[in-house]
Scaffold this motif. Sequence first.
Motif, PDB file in Angstrom:
ATOM      1  N   LEU A 165     -18.437  -4.398   2.967  1.00 29.04           N
ATOM      2  CA  LEU A 165     -17.877  -4.843   4.240  1.00 29.04           C
ATOM      3  C   LEU A 165     -16.383  -4.560   4.379  1.00 29.04           C
ATOM      4  CD1 LEU A 165     -19.637  -8.267   4.897  1.00 29.04           C
ATOM      5  CD2 LEU A 165     -20.265  -5.982   5.654  1.00 29.04           C
ATOM      6  N   LEU A 166     -15.787  -3.945   3.354  1.00 30.49           N
ATOM      7  CA  LEU A 166     -14.375  -3.588   3.483  1.00 30.49           C
ATOM      8  C   LEU A 166     -14.222  -2.466   4.502  1.00 30.49           C
ATOM      9  CD1 LEU A 166     -13.172  -3.695  -0.220  1.00 30.49           C
ATOM     10  CD2 LEU A 166     -12.938  -5.438   1.549  1.00 30.49           C
ATOM     11  N   ALA A 167     -13.277  -2.632   5.425  1.00 29.70           N
ATOM     12  CA  ALA A 167     -13.073  -1.662   6.504  1.00 29.70           C
ATOM     13  C   ALA A 167     -11.768  -0.912   6.285  1.00 29.70           C
ATOM     14  CB  ALA A 167     -13.034  -2.384   7.854  1.00 29.70           C
ATOM     15  N   PRO A 168     -11.744   0.364   6.659  1.00 31.71           N
ATOM     16  CA  PRO A 168     -10.498   1.129   6.524  1.00 31.71           C
ATOM     17  C   PRO A 168      -9.467   0.653   7.529  1.00 31.71           C
ATOM     18  CG  PRO A 168     -12.112   2.421   7.696  1.00 31.71           C
ATOM     19  CD  PRO A 168     -12.835   1.184   7.249  1.00 31.71           C
ATOM     20  N   SER A 169      -8.216   0.684   7.122  1.00 28.93           N
ATOM     21  CA  SER A 169      -7.138   0.237   7.995  1.00 28.93           C
ATOM     22  C   SER A 169      -6.507   1.370   8.775  1.00 28.93           C
ATOM     23  CB  SER A 169      -6.047  -0.463   7.164  1.00 28.93           C
ATOM     24  OG  SER A 169      -5.461   0.471   6.262  1.00 28.93           O
ATOM     25  N   ALA A 193       0.827  -1.206   0.000  1.00 36.88           N
ATOM     26  CA  ALA A 193       0.000   0.000   0.000  1.00 36.88           C
ATOM     27  C   ALA A 193       0.858   1.251   0.000  1.00 36.88           C
ATOM     28  CB  ALA A 193      -0.928  -0.012   1.216  1.00 36.88           C
ATOM     29  N   ARG A 194       1.946   1.251   0.723  1.00 32.60           N
ATOM     30  CA  ARG A 194       2.827   2.409   0.759  1.00 32.60           C
ATOM     31  C   ARG A 194       3.540   2.604  -0.569  1.00 32.60           C
ATOM     32  NH1 ARG A 194       6.323   3.274   6.009  1.00 32.60           N
ATOM     33  NH2 ARG A 194       6.526   5.228   4.876  1.00 32.60           N
ATOM     34  N   ALA A 195       3.591   1.550  -1.386  1.00 33.82           N
ATOM     35  CA  ALA A 195       4.181   1.671  -2.723  1.00 33.82           C
ATOM     36  C   ALA A 195       3.179   2.192  -3.737  1.00 33.82           C
ATOM     37  CB  ALA A 195       4.726   0.315  -3.168  1.00 33.82           C
ATOM     38  N   GLY A 196       1.959   2.546  -3.298  1.00 36.91           N
ATOM     39  CA  GLY A 196       0.958   3.112  -4.191  1.00 36.91           C
ATOM     40  C   GLY A 196       0.001   2.112  -4.785  1.00 36.91           C
ATOM     41  N   ARG A 197       0.075   0.864  -4.375  1.00 34.34           N
ATOM     42  CA  ARG A 197      -0.845  -0.128  -4.909  1.00 34.34           C
ATOM     43  C   ARG A 197      -2.090  -0.192  -4.030  1.00 34.34           C
ATOM     44  NH1 ARG A 197       2.186  -3.812  -7.924  1.00 34.34           N
ATOM     45  NH2 ARG A 197       0.185  -4.718  -8.563  1.00 34.34           N
ATOM     46  N   LYS A 198      -3.237  -0.465  -4.640  1.00 36.92           N
ATOM     47  CA  LYS A 198      -4.484  -0.623  -3.907  1.00 36.92           C
ATOM     48  C   LYS A 198      -4.547  -2.050  -3.378  1.00 36.92           C
ATOM     49  CE  LYS A 198      -5.622   3.503  -5.244  1.00 36.92           C
ATOM     50  NZ  LYS A 198      -5.564   4.627  -4.295  1.00 36.92           N
ATOM     51  N   VAL A 199      -4.611  -2.201  -2.079  1.00 38.52           N
ATOM     52  CA  VAL A 199      -4.461  -3.504  -1.434  1.00 38.52           C
ATOM     53  C   VAL A 199      -5.679  -3.792  -0.573  1.00 38.52           C
ATOM     54  CG1 VAL A 199      -3.003  -4.942   0.026  1.00 38.52           C
ATOM     55  CG2 VAL A 199      -1.965  -3.147  -1.368  1.00 38.52           C
ATOM     56  N   VAL A 200      -6.149  -5.033  -0.658  1.00 37.57           N
ATOM     57  CA  VAL A 200      -7.179  -5.536   0.252  1.00 37.57           C
ATOM     58  C   VAL A 200      -6.566  -6.691   1.042  1.00 37.57           C
ATOM     59  CG1 VAL A 200      -9.392  -6.720   0.463  1.00 37.57           C
ATOM     60  CG2 VAL A 200      -9.142  -4.826  -1.147  1.00 37.57           C
ATOM     61  N   ILE A 202      -3.904  -5.780  -5.557  1.00 36.02           N
ATOM     62  CA  ILE A 202      -3.398  -6.993  -4.932  1.00 36.02           C
ATOM     63  C   ILE A 202      -4.301  -7.338  -3.748  1.00 36.02           C
ATOM     64  CG2 ILE A 202      -1.767  -5.669  -3.520  1.00 36.02           C
ATOM     65  CD1 ILE A 202      -1.204  -9.230  -4.840  1.00 36.02           C
ATOM     66  N   VAL A 203      -4.651  -8.595  -3.623  1.00 36.97           N
ATOM     67  CA  VAL A 203      -5.444  -9.100  -2.508  1.00 36.97           C
ATOM     68  C   VAL A 203      -4.565 -10.087  -1.738  1.00 36.97           C
ATOM     69  CG1 VAL A 203      -7.506 -10.356  -1.795  1.00 36.97           C
ATOM     70  CG2 VAL A 203      -7.594  -8.825  -3.772  1.00 36.97           C
ATOM     71  N   ILE A 204      -4.402  -9.838  -0.469  1.00 29.58           N
ATOM     72  CA  ILE A 204      -3.577 -10.699   0.382  1.00 29.58           C
ATOM     73  C   ILE A 204      -4.487 -11.377   1.388  1.00 29.58           C
ATOM     74  CG2 ILE A 204      -1.711 -10.768   2.070  1.00 29.58           C
ATOM     75  CD1 ILE A 204      -0.431  -8.443   0.649  1.00 29.58           C
ATOM     76  N   VAL A 205      -4.379 -12.699   1.471  1.00 29.32           N
ATOM     77  CA  VAL A 205      -5.239 -13.489   2.353  1.00 29.32           C
ATOM     78  C   VAL A 205      -4.392 -14.052   3.487  1.00 29.32           C
ATOM     79  CG1 VAL A 205      -6.860 -15.403   2.521  1.00 29.32           C
ATOM     80  CG2 VAL A 205      -6.689 -14.089   0.387  1.00 29.32           C
ATOM     81  N   ASP A 206      -4.769 -13.711   4.706  1.00 30.64           N
ATOM     82  CA  ASP A 206      -4.139 -14.305   5.888  1.00 30.64           C
ATOM     83  C   ASP A 206      -4.857 -15.613   6.181  1.00 30.64           C
ATOM     84  OD1 ASP A 206      -2.805 -14.814   8.257  1.00 30.64           O
ATOM     85  OD2 ASP A 206      -4.193 -13.597   9.445  1.00 30.64           O
ATOM     86  N   SER A 207      -4.240 -16.724   5.783  1.00 30.69           N
ATOM     87  CA  SER A 207      -4.888 -18.030   5.862  1.00 30.69           C
ATOM     88  C   SER A 207      -4.432 -18.777   7.106  1.00 30.69           C
ATOM     89  CB  SER A 207      -4.550 -18.840   4.606  1.00 30.69           C
ATOM     90  OG  SER A 207      -4.933 -20.186   4.747  1.00 30.69           O
ATOM     91  N   PRO A 208      -5.223 -19.741   7.587  1.00 23.14           N
ATOM     92  CA  PRO A 208      -4.779 -20.580   8.704  1.00 23.14           C
ATOM     93  C   PRO A 208      -3.592 -21.448   8.298  1.00 23.14           C
ATOM     94  CG  PRO A 208      -7.157 -20.735   8.398  1.00 23.14           C
ATOM     95  CD  PRO A 208      -6.617 -20.038   7.205  1.00 23.14           C
ATOM     96  N   LEU A 266      -7.337  -1.524   2.527  1.00 24.46           N
ATOM     97  CA  LEU A 266      -8.613  -1.869   3.146  1.00 24.46           C
ATOM     98  C   LEU A 266      -8.556  -3.307   3.638  1.00 24.46           C
ATOM     99  CD1 LEU A 266     -11.194  -0.303   0.652  1.00 24.46           C
ATOM    100  CD2 LEU A 266     -10.303   0.686   2.760  1.00 24.46           C
ATOM    101  N   ILE A 267      -9.412  -3.595   4.592  1.00 23.12           N
ATOM    102  CA  ILE A 267      -9.381  -4.907   5.232  1.00 23.12           C
ATOM    103  C   ILE A 267     -10.771  -5.524   5.194  1.00 23.12           C
ATOM    104  CG2 ILE A 267      -8.907  -6.156   7.375  1.00 23.12           C
ATOM    105  CD1 ILE A 267      -7.002  -3.940   8.141  1.00 23.12           C
ATOM    106  N   LEU A 268     -10.826  -6.813   4.865  1.00 20.33           N
ATOM    107  CA  LEU A 268     -12.060  -7.581   4.984  1.00 20.33           C
ATOM    108  C   LEU A 268     -11.974  -8.351   6.298  1.00 20.33           C
ATOM    109  CD1 LEU A 268     -14.745  -8.537   3.837  1.00 20.33           C
ATOM    110  CD2 LEU A 268     -13.518 -10.379   2.647  1.00 20.33           C
ATOM    111  N   PRO A 269     -12.732  -7.929   7.315  1.00 20.28           N
ATOM    112  CA  PRO A 269     -12.630  -8.572   8.629  1.00 20.28           C
ATOM    113  C   PRO A 269     -13.052 -10.033   8.581  1.00 20.28           C
ATOM    114  CG  PRO A 269     -13.782  -6.460   8.758  1.00 20.28           C
ATOM    115  CD  PRO A 269     -13.694  -6.808   7.312  1.00 20.28           C
ATOM    116  N   PRO A 270     -12.717 -10.774   9.630  1.00 14.41           N
ATOM    117  CA  PRO A 270     -13.103 -12.196   9.645  1.00 14.41           C
ATOM    118  C   PRO A 270     -14.591 -12.395   9.894  1.00 14.41           C
ATOM    119  CG  PRO A 270     -12.015 -11.617  11.683  1.00 14.41           C
ATOM    120  CD  PRO A 270     -11.888 -10.419  10.791  1.00 14.41           C
ATOM    121  N   GLY A 271     -15.212 -11.490  10.618  1.00 17.42           N
ATOM    122  CA  GLY A 271     -16.630 -11.647  10.928  1.00 17.42           C
ATOM    123  C   GLY A 271     -16.839 -12.581  12.105  1.00 17.42           C
ATOM    124  N   ALA A 272     -18.084 -13.027  12.248  1.00 15.25           N
ATOM    125  CA  ALA A 272     -18.423 -13.910  13.354  1.00 15.25           C
ATOM    126  C   ALA A 272     -17.780 -15.283  13.153  1.00 15.25           C
ATOM    127  CB  ALA A 272     -19.933 -14.056  13.477  1.00 15.25           C
TER     128      ALA A 272
END
Length: 613
Positions: A384-388, A332-339, A427-433, A394-400
Motif C-alpha cells: 500500500l505504499l504509494a510513490p510521492s 529523502a533528498r539526503a539519500g535516505r529511504k523515507v516512508v 526513517i519513518v515519519i508519522v504525521d500524527s493528529p 514513499l507514502i502510506l496514505p490515510p485510507g478510508a
Amino acid sequence: MTLKQILAVIWRAKWMVLAIVAVSVGVSWYVVSQEQAVYSSSTTIRLSSTMADAAESSELYGVVVDVDPTVITTDLVLGPASDALGVPQRELASTTTVTLGDTLSAIITIETTADSPAASRARADTIAKSYDEYLQSETARVLTVLQEQQAAAQQAAIDAEKAATAAPDSAIAQTQLVTAIGANQTAKQQVTDLTADPPPTKTLFAAEPGVRLGTSPLTIILIAFAASLIAAIGIALARDQFDNRLRGEEEIEDLTSLPSIGVLSLDRGVARAQERLPAASRRRTAISEDLRALRTSLQVVLPRRRGILVITSVEPGDGKTFIAANLALAWARAGRKVVLVAGDLRRPALDEYFSVVSGLEGLADLLDPELRDEPLTGEAVLKLLAPSGHPNLLILPPGAEPIDPADLLAGPDLSTVFAALREAADIVIVDSPPAMAITDASLFAGHADGVLVIASVRRTDRAHLTRTVDTLQANGAPLLGVVVNRAKRRVPKSYSPYYVQRSQTAGDRRAAMAQAATAPEPEIDEHDALPEEPESETTAAPTPPKSSAPKDSRPSGPGRTSAERGGTGRPGTVRSGSDRPGSDRSSSRSPFSEPEGSGDDRSQDGQALRRTW
C-alpha cells in the motif's frame, strides 16, 4: 520587561497603535473643524489729563459731564459704533469688555471678540473711535457752555463798568465792577484753556488682527496625537501581558523542560507563493535551511537506520503536516529511504502536498480487521505504499476515514505496520493528529523512537503546550523536543550570499547531474541493500537469536511489542536478510523494487510505481 522587549511588543502591535492614533487624530480634527472659532482683538487708549479729571469728578471746567469709561458699553458709544459696523448693538455689547487701568494713568483697554480676526479688529477700532468722538462732543458742549458764560460775564462787566462810571463815588458799584471783570477774565481763560487742551484720548496700542481664543487647533491635534499614542502603547503592553500565546523559542524550556530542537522561520515569500514543499525546490530560502538544520539535529538523536519519528502538535493549524512532509522530503533528498505515514486519520491533509495519494487505500484499511480475512502481514503493508513523485520517498496514505480511529490505533495490527515499515526504510515519519485532546499521538508514540511537538509562535497557547507535553510524558512518549514554527527570526545580512545561488555554479551542477544520469549505476553492497520481501506473505519468519537483535534501543511505551523493540518477529513481519536467520536474499526482492507481476487488484504500472523508491 526590558526596553528591547517593550519595543518588540510595540512593533508587533504597530497596526493597532497606528489605527488608534489615526482615529484619535481624525476625531480631534473633526471636532476642531466643527467648533466655531472666536477671535479677540483689543486696543488701549489713554485719556488726557483734563478728561481724566473730568472722568473722576464728572465735571469739566465746572460743567457736569458723563465721560466715565463705563459709558463705553452704553448706547452713547455703542450706538454709533453699531451703526458704523452694521452689527446689532446687543451683540456688540455682549462681545465688548472694558478694562480700566490705574486712576493716575487713565489707561483704558477695549477688547472685542468676533468670528474672524479682521472683524474683531474692526470692532475694537470702531468702539475706541466712537468713544473718542463722544468725548469730543462732550468737550464741544462744555466749550459752548463756557463761551456762553464768558459772554454773560463780559456783558456783566460792561454793565458794571457803566454803573461805576455813573456813580464814581459808589463803593458798591466799584466792587461789582471788579467782580464782573474777574468773572469775565475767568470765563475767558476757561475757554482759552479748553480750546488749547489736547485731544481727549490717545491711542497707545492700536488693535491688531484678532487672535483665536482657547487652544489652537494644531495644539489640540498634537495633544490628541500624543495622548492616543501613549494610550495605544499602554493597550499594546497590557494586551501583551494578558496574551498567553507563545512568543519565541526562549520560552520552550521554561514551559516544558524540553529543549527547542528546531526553529522554522516565517518565510513570507514562501507563504505568498503558497509553496507547500519548499524542501523540494532548489531555491535557497530561510525555511529550507531551517528544515535542513532540523533534519541534522534529529539525525543526532534518532537511530541511523530504521528510526520512527512521530510529529504532532498542540492544536490544529500549527503546521505539523507541513513540517512532516518537508522534513521527509529533506531526508529523502539526503539519500535516505523515507516512508511518510499519514497518521492523521481524522483530518488527513497529506493529499494537499502529494496529490497522488488521494483516494488510495492506506493505514486505516490496514488496521480495520473487518476489511480482511487473514492476519495482517508485512507484505500487505508494503503493497500500500504509494510513490510521492520524489526519489527515496514513499507514502502510506490515510485510507478510508474510520468511525473511531483511536480504536484502530490501539489494536495489535499497528505493531505489524511499523515493524514492516521499520525494516523497509531508513526513517519513518508519522504525521500524527494534535496531541492535547486526542490520544492518537500517544498511541503512535508507543511505537516510535522519538516524538516532536510542533508549537506555533503567536498562536499556540502556553498552557495548552504545557498540557500537551505533560500528557505525552504521562503516556511514556519518547519526547525529543519542541519545534517552534513561524518564528520571526531574522538572518543577519552577512548570510545573504549563502542564500544566493550563482548561475555558473548552477550550470556546472546541472552538467554534472546530466553526466551522472548517463553513467552506469554502481553496484550495491550487500550490507547496504534495503530489506527484501519474503516470497510468500504467509511464511512466518523464525524468531532470531538474542545475539542478532538490533542494537537500537528505544523507550518502551503503551502498545509496544517485542517485535518493535528489535527482538522477536511476528507472522507476516518483513525483515532484512541480515536480521532474518535462514533467509535467502537471492530468493526475495526489495519491497520497493520493480515487481515481477501483478500481486493484487491494481494495475502492473500502478504497482510498479508504488513499489519503487
